[in-house]
Motif scaffolding. Structure first.
Motif, PDB file in Angstrom:
ATOM      1  N   VAL A 126      -0.587   5.974 -19.019  1.00 20.21           N
ATOM      2  CA  VAL A 126      -1.852   5.690 -19.114  1.00 20.21           C
ATOM      3  C   VAL A 126      -1.927   7.309 -17.722  1.00 20.21           C
ATOM      4  O   VAL A 126      -1.818   6.058 -16.744  1.00 20.21           O
ATOM      5  N   ILE A 127      -2.449   8.301 -17.941  1.00 22.74           N
ATOM      6  CA  ILE A 127      -2.489   8.751 -16.427  1.00 22.74           C
ATOM      7  C   ILE A 127      -3.884   9.612 -16.786  1.00 22.74           C
ATOM      8  O   ILE A 127      -4.383  10.246 -17.846  1.00 22.74           O
ATOM      9  N   THR A 133      -1.343   7.876 -11.449  1.00 24.11           N
ATOM     10  CA  THR A 133      -1.167   6.674 -12.798  1.00 24.11           C
ATOM     11  C   THR A 133      -2.569   5.994 -12.845  1.00 24.11           C
ATOM     12  O   THR A 133      -3.230   6.123 -11.969  1.00 24.11           O
ATOM     13  N   VAL A 134      -3.322   5.790 -14.444  1.00 21.18           N
ATOM     14  CA  VAL A 134      -4.034   4.850 -14.687  1.00 21.18           C
ATOM     15  C   VAL A 134      -3.422   3.865 -15.023  1.00 21.18           C
ATOM     16  O   VAL A 134      -4.337   2.472 -14.421  1.00 21.18           O
ATOM     17  N   THR A 135      -2.755   3.793 -15.399  1.00 20.41           N
ATOM     18  CA  THR A 135      -1.806   2.105 -15.837  1.00 20.41           C
ATOM     19  C   THR A 135      -0.607   2.365 -16.448  1.00 20.41           C
ATOM     20  O   THR A 135      -0.160   3.393 -16.942  1.00 20.41           O
ATOM     21  N   LEU A 136       0.623   1.571 -15.257  1.00 21.19           N
ATOM     22  CA  LEU A 136       2.060   2.251 -16.330  1.00 21.19           C
ATOM     23  C   LEU A 136       2.006   0.443 -17.211  1.00 21.19           C
ATOM     24  O   LEU A 136       3.484   0.123 -18.027  1.00 21.19           O
ATOM     25  N   LYS A 137       0.610  -0.266 -18.141  1.00 23.99           N
ATOM     26  CA  LYS A 137       1.049  -1.051 -18.232  1.00 23.99           C
ATOM     27  C   LYS A 137       0.339  -1.089 -19.401  1.00 23.99           C
ATOM     28  O   LYS A 137       0.077  -1.950 -20.099  1.00 23.99           O
ATOM     29  N   ARG A 151     -11.580   0.679 -22.117  1.00 27.25           N
ATOM     30  CA  ARG A 151     -12.336   0.996 -22.178  1.00 27.25           C
ATOM     31  C   ARG A 151     -12.243   1.041 -20.472  1.00 27.25           C
ATOM     32  O   ARG A 151     -12.168   2.172 -19.784  1.00 27.25           O
ATOM     33  N   ASN A 152     -11.362   0.279 -20.113  1.00 27.28           N
ATOM     34  CA  ASN A 152     -11.087   0.267 -18.448  1.00 27.28           C
ATOM     35  C   ASN A 152      -9.744   1.588 -18.529  1.00 27.28           C
ATOM     36  O   ASN A 152     -10.554   2.023 -17.489  1.00 27.28           O
ATOM     37  N   TRP A 153      -9.217   2.271 -19.340  1.00 26.97           N
ATOM     38  CA  TRP A 153      -9.019   2.914 -19.227  1.00 26.97           C
ATOM     39  C   TRP A 153      -9.575   4.638 -19.031  1.00 26.97           C
ATOM     40  O   TRP A 153      -9.055   5.112 -18.820  1.00 26.97           O
ATOM     41  N   SER A 157     -10.060   6.585 -15.846  1.00 32.92           N
ATOM     42  CA  SER A 157      -9.875   8.287 -15.973  1.00 32.92           C
ATOM     43  C   SER A 157     -10.448   9.354 -15.166  1.00 32.92           C
ATOM     44  O   SER A 157      -9.621  10.340 -15.090  1.00 32.92           O
ATOM     45  N   HIS A 158     -11.461   8.675 -14.827  1.00 34.46           N
ATOM     46  CA  HIS A 158     -12.742  10.200 -14.082  1.00 34.46           C
ATOM     47  C   HIS A 158     -12.041  11.620 -15.321  1.00 34.46           C
ATOM     48  O   HIS A 158     -12.193  11.589 -14.335  1.00 34.46           O
ATOM     49  N   ILE A 159     -12.524  11.368 -16.134  1.00 30.09           N
ATOM     50  CA  ILE A 159     -12.415  12.534 -16.586  1.00 30.09           C
ATOM     51  C   ILE A 159     -13.738  12.873 -16.618  1.00 30.09           C
ATOM     52  O   ILE A 159     -15.125  12.931 -16.626  1.00 30.09           O
ATOM     53  N   ASN A 160     -14.047  14.736 -16.384  1.00 30.61           N
ATOM     54  CA  ASN A 160     -15.695  15.337 -16.228  1.00 30.61           C
ATOM     55  C   ASN A 160     -16.113  14.831 -17.481  1.00 30.61           C
ATOM     56  O   ASN A 160     -15.738  15.352 -19.007  1.00 30.61           O
TER      57      ASN A 160
END
Length: 235
Positions: A126-127, A133-137, A151-153, A157-160
């Motif tokens: 998840v990027i 990277t947000v997570t490699l897992k 939720r965590n993703w 992710s800091h999407i505008n």
């Protein structure tokens, strides 16, 4: 996100009627800016010859469908490690949900493999919009938490938020599920955008949670499997 995939077109699937039959075909040359803007994006490294990939693809299909049904801005980009273009296309059309794919012969694949240190598949990365990277897992997150991991993703992710203005609802407190007791308790106040994405992703007894397929934590070393596509993996 569109900048990270700049100059790289993507494929999707489309259904067409031919002689009274519905067929699924590729729709190519899709602008990444058009389809990835404002989305939480997961890169799915997978191949048809990989048994663990086949198992996890079924799980990811259900995960994707449930998030889409809840109105979540989530998109998957399939990165194929198949041995041929025909194998990749058949696998994508027959076994994958209606997400996106990087063209088989796009050399950006090598960049992605190196950037995220992909040495075994299946792998779900998840990027963020810039490719960080947000997570490699992502695969483990889904297997352990189901749709609750979104939720965590989303938060990381800091999407505008302005990119999601059309999807907002009235703000409410996000609730969390205690995995041991099953109790649902408030954990904070969410922005309207976050609430819209997450207001229904709180129940550990959801249909997805009940139906999730149990699979072993398997992976196949791709350096030993991809011998025809030596440009992908340095040996």
């Amino acid at each position: 996100m569109s900048q990270f995939f700049k100059d790289h077109k993507l494929f999707s699937k489309t259904r067409v009627e031919l002689n009274g039959e519905i067929r699924t075909e590729f729709r190519g040359d899709i602008s990444s800016e058009e389809v990835l803007k404002g989305q939480v994006v997961a890169l799915y490294f997978s191949a048809s010859w990989c048994p663990p990939c086949q198992k996890f693809t079924s799980v990811l299909n259900e995960f994707y469908k449930e998030l889409k049904e809840k109105g979540c801005d989530f998109q998957v980009v399939f990165i194929s490690l198949d041995h041929s273009k025909d194998s990749m296309e058949e696998y994508f059309i027959q076994n994958h949900e209606d997400w996106l794919a990087l063209p088989y012969d796009d050399t950006f694949k090598e960049t992605l493999l190196n950037k995220y240190h992909i040495t075994a598949i299946p792998k779900l990365v998840v990027i963020k919009e810039d490719g960080d990277t947000v997570t490699l897992k992502g695969r483990k997150d889904i297997q352990d938490k189901g749709i609750n991991c979104f939720r965590n993703w989303l938060n990381n992710s800091h999407i505008n938020s302005a990119e999601k203005a059309n999807a907002t609802k009235s703000p409410e407190a996000i609730t969390g599920t205690n995995n041991e007791t099953g109790d649902v308790t408030p954990i904070g106040t969410a922005t309207p955008t976050e609430t819209d994405q997450l207001d229904n992703i709180v129940d550990s007894d959801s249909e997805y949670g009940k139906d999730i397929i149990e699979i072993k934590d398997e992976a196949i070393e791709i350096k030993d499997q991809i011998i025809e596509n030596s440009y992908l993996i340095s040996t």
